[in-house]
Design an enzyme around this catalytic site. Sequence first.
Site, PDB file in Angstrom:
ATOM      1  N   SER A 136     -13.208 -45.726  44.079  1.00 23.55           N
ATOM      2  CA  SER A 136     -12.512 -44.617  44.724  1.00 23.55           C
ATOM      3  C   SER A 136     -11.000 -44.746  44.544  1.00 23.55           C
ATOM      4  O   SER A 136     -10.510 -44.750  43.434  1.00 23.55           O
ATOM      5  CB  SER A 136     -12.903 -44.533  46.197  1.00 23.55           C
ATOM      6  OG  SER A 136     -12.424 -43.335  46.764  1.00 23.55           O
ATOM      7  N   ASP A 196     -11.995 -40.989  41.236  1.00 17.14           N
ATOM      8  CA  ASP A 196     -13.366 -40.495  41.080  1.00 17.14           C
ATOM      9  C   ASP A 196     -13.500 -39.036  41.512  1.00 17.14           C
ATOM     10  O   ASP A 196     -14.599 -38.508  41.626  1.00 17.14           O
ATOM     11  CB  ASP A 196     -14.373 -41.381  41.810  1.00 17.14           C
ATOM     12  CG  ASP A 196     -14.107 -41.505  43.304  1.00 17.14           C
ATOM     13  OD1 ASP A 196     -13.013 -41.099  43.747  1.00 17.14           O
ATOM     14  OD2 ASP A 196     -14.975 -42.025  44.032  1.00 17.14           O
ATOM     15  N   ASP A 247     -13.276 -37.227  44.171  1.00 19.04           N
ATOM     16  CA  ASP A 247     -13.983 -36.702  45.340  1.00 19.04           C
ATOM     17  C   ASP A 247     -12.996 -36.355  46.458  1.00 19.04           C
ATOM     18  O   ASP A 247     -13.372 -35.763  47.465  1.00 19.04           O
ATOM     19  CB  ASP A 247     -15.075 -37.650  45.834  1.00 19.04           C
ATOM     20  CG  ASP A 247     -14.573 -39.025  46.256  1.00 19.04           C
ATOM     21  OD1 ASP A 247     -13.362 -39.306  46.098  1.00 19.04           O
ATOM     22  OD2 ASP A 247     -15.391 -39.830  46.741  1.00 19.04           O
TER      23      ASP A 247
END
Length: 560
Positions: free
Chosen positions: A142, A301, A303
């Site tokens: 992340s 990533d 998100d």
Amino acid sequence: MYMDEYKRWLAADLEDPALSEELKAVEGNEEEIKDRFAVALKFGTAGLRGVLGAGTNRMNIYVVRQATQGLANWVKTQGGNQLVAVSYDSRINSDVFAKETACVLAANGIKVRLYDALMPVPALSFATRYYEANAGVMVTASHNPAKYNGYKAYGPDGCQMTDDAAAVVYAEIQNTDILNGAKTMAFDEALAKGLIAYVGDDCKEALYDAIKACSVRPGICKTAGLKLVYSPLNGSGLVPVMRVLQDIGIDDITIVPEQKDPDGNFPTCPYPNPEIFEALKLGLELAKEIGADLMLATDPDADRVGIAMRCPDGSYELVSGNEVGVLLLDYICEGRLEKGTMPKNPVAVKSLVSTPLADAVAANYGVEMRNVLTGFKWIGDQIANLEADGEVERFILGFEESYGYLAGPYVRDKDAVIGSMLICEMAAYYRSIGSSVKERLEAIYAKYGRYLNKVDSFEFPGLSGMDKMAGIMTSLRQTPPAELGGYKVVKVTDYTKTEETGLPSADVLVFGLEGGATVIVRPSGTEPKIKTYFTTLGKDLAEAEAQKTVLSDALKPLLA
């Protein structure tokens, strides 16, 4: 015992020469050896995450293989398609770990659908559902610093793995010898045998179609003249974010050049995290230079997405995750009501640590707001419940204060691609009516009150860190404070008491204070940190900030 394991690794013929070199370099240094071998990275619902390097407490090909063998053993008991989807981001060794994952699964007779290039979390969640896979694996850490990598495991629903499934996988991992217990086969052989296949264009296009189908005001971006600066922060967002933004009609996009290409070293910022100023600094400078309406950044990533908005005076202001969540909720509700596309009995979902301002906005539009535990899988769980009841169309938005948003049921994790699309669409709409995101936010505060939400983090590094954190939480439970900063504690909600909350057990404490402020204390699920969430409400920002300072100062001694 850890010294024995170190010697076993040192004597082994490791495939990665860099690991052997590292082990030789720490020979005789007991602290360094202990740090690498005294414990193993623990597999949980968020998978694995750790510093890259040699040892059981590091991310390397052997830890990845061991974890994947554990996952494979679980998949083999699940029936179904016996297939796992795999993706990866731009981090150091992410592509290597993704291939290792695929090779272990293939050696176990499990088919793999692997992305042929880095793609973000939402793409992995989508592929898992699209191919009706038993599981999914996303290789990422992340927004952690560059020295980290990780391995996120997903269930067949596209949500991060459940506690029960993760417990089974962890037990299988512990029964697998880390150096030679995992089956594996050559990548080219697995490809030739059809055990590994690449994700097809049909799946990729279906994801883009699903995202664009969630547009609130289709076509608005083609004529609004929105000027955008975008940074993928050297991660996996560039291709999907640019594809969707260009498809909806935004063509004036300037990409931050130093942060455009995938680079796991993240050379421009220590934390590639769109929540922090340092990561957005270059983008902000570029936005000021060209007079952009909006500056947007996605994490490695993709998100999470963070933004800076242009104010009427020409300055730029960072917008918090809570504020973006509220803005999106307000925009979606108003727009769908205007367009006649609001479902009957609409539902929005947020984490319980996210701003109560969203509850007020939802109530204003007649939307049911559901509050769930921290972790986007709990938002995904609510979507699954609606789907099981044949009412999935009721879901209009899910968000977390930590910059995660989702506005459709096509995936079950946060998605910076749809977040980026809706943020830009919202900004384009306000621009088209002579307003701005900033003006809309101020209007919301004027209507509902000046909510302030701030998060403080306390780090507890080293092997003893987790024990120290557990001790602090136990102490707060056994002897909760009667007051904080002169504000009486009127209610303590302990989320380990499921009979009181109606939610699964979680290590979270909520202190409700006289006057309406709240303080939430919880250990991070992925880092050695205790996080404290403050919500204060004042007649203006200064009053809300003053109360937050008082509460923060009062809490610090209790977390020492």
